[in-house]
Design a protein around this motif. Structure first.
Motif, short mmCIF file in Angstrom:
data_model
loop_
_atom_site.label_atom_id
_atom_site.label_comp_id
_atom_site.label_asym_id
_atom_site.label_seq_id
_atom_site.Cartn_x
_atom_site.Cartn_y
_atom_site.Cartn_z
N GLU A 92 0.84 -1.20 0.00
CA GLU A 92 0.00 0.00 0.00
C GLU A 92 0.88 1.26 0.00
N GLN A 123 -2.54 -8.93 -1.14
CA GLN A 123 -3.21 -7.63 -1.28
C GLN A 123 -4.57 -7.75 -1.95
N ARG A 126 -7.69 -9.02 -0.02
CA ARG A 126 -8.41 -8.17 0.93
C ARG A 126 -9.62 -7.54 0.26
N ALA A 127 -10.73 -7.56 0.99
CA ALA A 127 -12.00 -7.12 0.40
C ALA A 127 -11.97 -5.64 0.00
N ASP A 128 -11.07 -4.85 0.65
CA ASP A 128 -11.06 -3.42 0.37
C ASP A 128 -9.98 -3.02 -0.64
N PHE A 129 -9.40 -4.02 -1.35
CA PHE A 129 -8.27 -3.71 -2.23
C PHE A 129 -8.64 -2.67 -3.31
N ASP A 131 -11.08 -0.53 -3.42
CA ASP A 131 -11.36 0.77 -2.80
C ASP A 131 -10.07 1.48 -2.41
N MET A 132 -9.13 0.70 -1.88
CA MET A 132 -7.84 1.27 -1.49
C MET A 132 -7.13 1.89 -2.69
N GLY A 135 -8.94 4.96 -3.91
CA GLY A 135 -8.72 6.06 -2.95
C GLY A 135 -7.35 6.70 -3.15
N GLN A 166 -12.49 -7.76 -8.06
CA GLN A 166 -11.88 -6.49 -7.68
C GLN A 166 -10.98 -5.97 -8.79
N ARG A 169 -13.11 -4.62 -11.48
CA ARG A 169 -13.65 -3.31 -11.10
C ARG A 169 -12.61 -2.21 -11.36
#
Ligand code: C2E
Ligand code: MG
Ligand code: MG
Ligand code: MG
Length: 286
Positions: A92, A123, A126-129, A131-132, A135, A166, A169
């Motif tokens: 990240e 990485q 992870r469910a928020d990859f 979005d991370m 962002g 993901q 997306r």
């Protein structure tokens, strides 16, 4: 006597293991604080369009400036980071740093420069990859079209649909997806077709002997053809000689990176390279 030798050997061996285990723990805690204390740096290796010879972007590669001076290459700590989960905050950090740096790069002949960032399997799990990543793009102001994510075949293999969704997306948002070290894994063509993918990166091991070994040249030829058939760009990594580049050019491989053009450069040196087309000074890059 044999017994004593055996015991001696065992004793020696177990001390060795203890030593290795301690060194590992020390490395782990040093790496943990390296992330917090800003000892990591992103270096950038130029990526070149083979046809035109133009710079099109760079791959971000992590370096650890330990205690200020000693520079440690990723092979010495990425595997440990992957085993311990430290690869998640490390990855990240690299993504944020790479996007931040790239947002200030000049366009070349009207074309904005792209940046490719390596992403580990942990990485994308992870469910928020997604979005991370989105962002970080929003925060840096870097358009998604200028970011490429590099994943290896093995990190994609066995990835459940959630991980692939993901990536899909991100790709819908404009981010490019590349398969790194292509040819060293076990992807079937059916699997490749199913992946949300834009770029194949031919592994250095095939490029290395592409001039002298017929089998490696055939493999490179086949990869370029697969890429063309499936509509992907193909980039060769580890190009060190003009003879290698000439062969890749003849095969109509799209892009290359390698020491022939430049080693990975510190951010300010890459910036100078991007502005003037040459590396700054003769400092030996890592
Ligand atoms: P990779 O992603 O396949 O990166 C290419 C490696 O080849 C880099 O090694 C680069 O310095 C090296 N290379 C480039 N051109 C040449 C050449 O002409 N000749 C030779 N002999 N080598 C060349 P590096 O920087 O040591 O990185 C090694 C690996 O560590 C990378 O392989 C990548 O898998 C991993 N890595 C590096 N940074 C990151 C990161 O931020 N995140 C993750 N997850 N992995 C990273
Ligand atoms: Mg890579
Ligand atoms: Mg690679
Ligand atoms: Mg590689």
């Amino acid at each position: 006597r044999a017994k004593r030798e055996g015991r001696g050997r065992y004793h020696y061996f177990s001390q060795d293991l203890t030593h290795a285990a301690r060194a590992r723990l020390e490395l782990e805690s040093a790496l943990r604080s390296a992330i917090e204390n800003g000892e990591l740096r992103a270096y950038f290796q130029p990526q070149i369009d083979i046809r035109s010879g133009h710079l099109v972007g760079a791959e971000a590669l992590v370096r650890w400036h330990k205690n200020g001076d000693r520079v440690i290459a990723p092979d010495a700590f990425i595997p440990l980071a992957e085993e311990t989960g430290l690869i998640v905050p490390l990855g990240e950090w690299m993504l944020r740093e790479a996007c931040h740096q790239a947002s200030s790069w000049p366009a070349r002949r009207g074309n904005p420069l792209g940046v490719a960032v390596n992403v580990a399997a942990a990485q994308i799990r992870r469910a928020d990859f997604a979005d991370m990543v989105l962002g970080i793009l929003a925060g840096s102001g870097l358009p998604p079209e200028r970011l490429e994510l590099e994943l290896t075949e093995s990190s994609l293999q066995g990835e459940e649909d959630a991980g692939l969704a993901q990536l899909a997306r991100l790709r819908d948002a404009g981010v490019r997806i590349a398969i790194d070290d292509f040819g060293t894994g076990y992807s079937s063509l059916a699997y490749l077709k199913r992946l949300p993918l834009d770029v194949l990166k031919i592994d250095r091991s095939f490029v290395e002997h592409v001039v002298n070994r017929r089998d490696d040249r055939e493999i490179v030829t086949a990869i370029v053809q697969i890429g063309r058939t499936l509509g992907f760009k193909v980039i060769a990594e580890g190009v060190e000689t003009q003879a290698q580049l000439d062969i890749l050019d003849g095969l109509a491989c799209d892009l290359y990176q390698g020491y022939l053009c430049s080693k990975p450069l510190p951010a300010e040196d890459f910036m100078a390279f991007a502005k003037h087309g040459t590396a700054l000074g003769n400092r030996s890059p890592q």
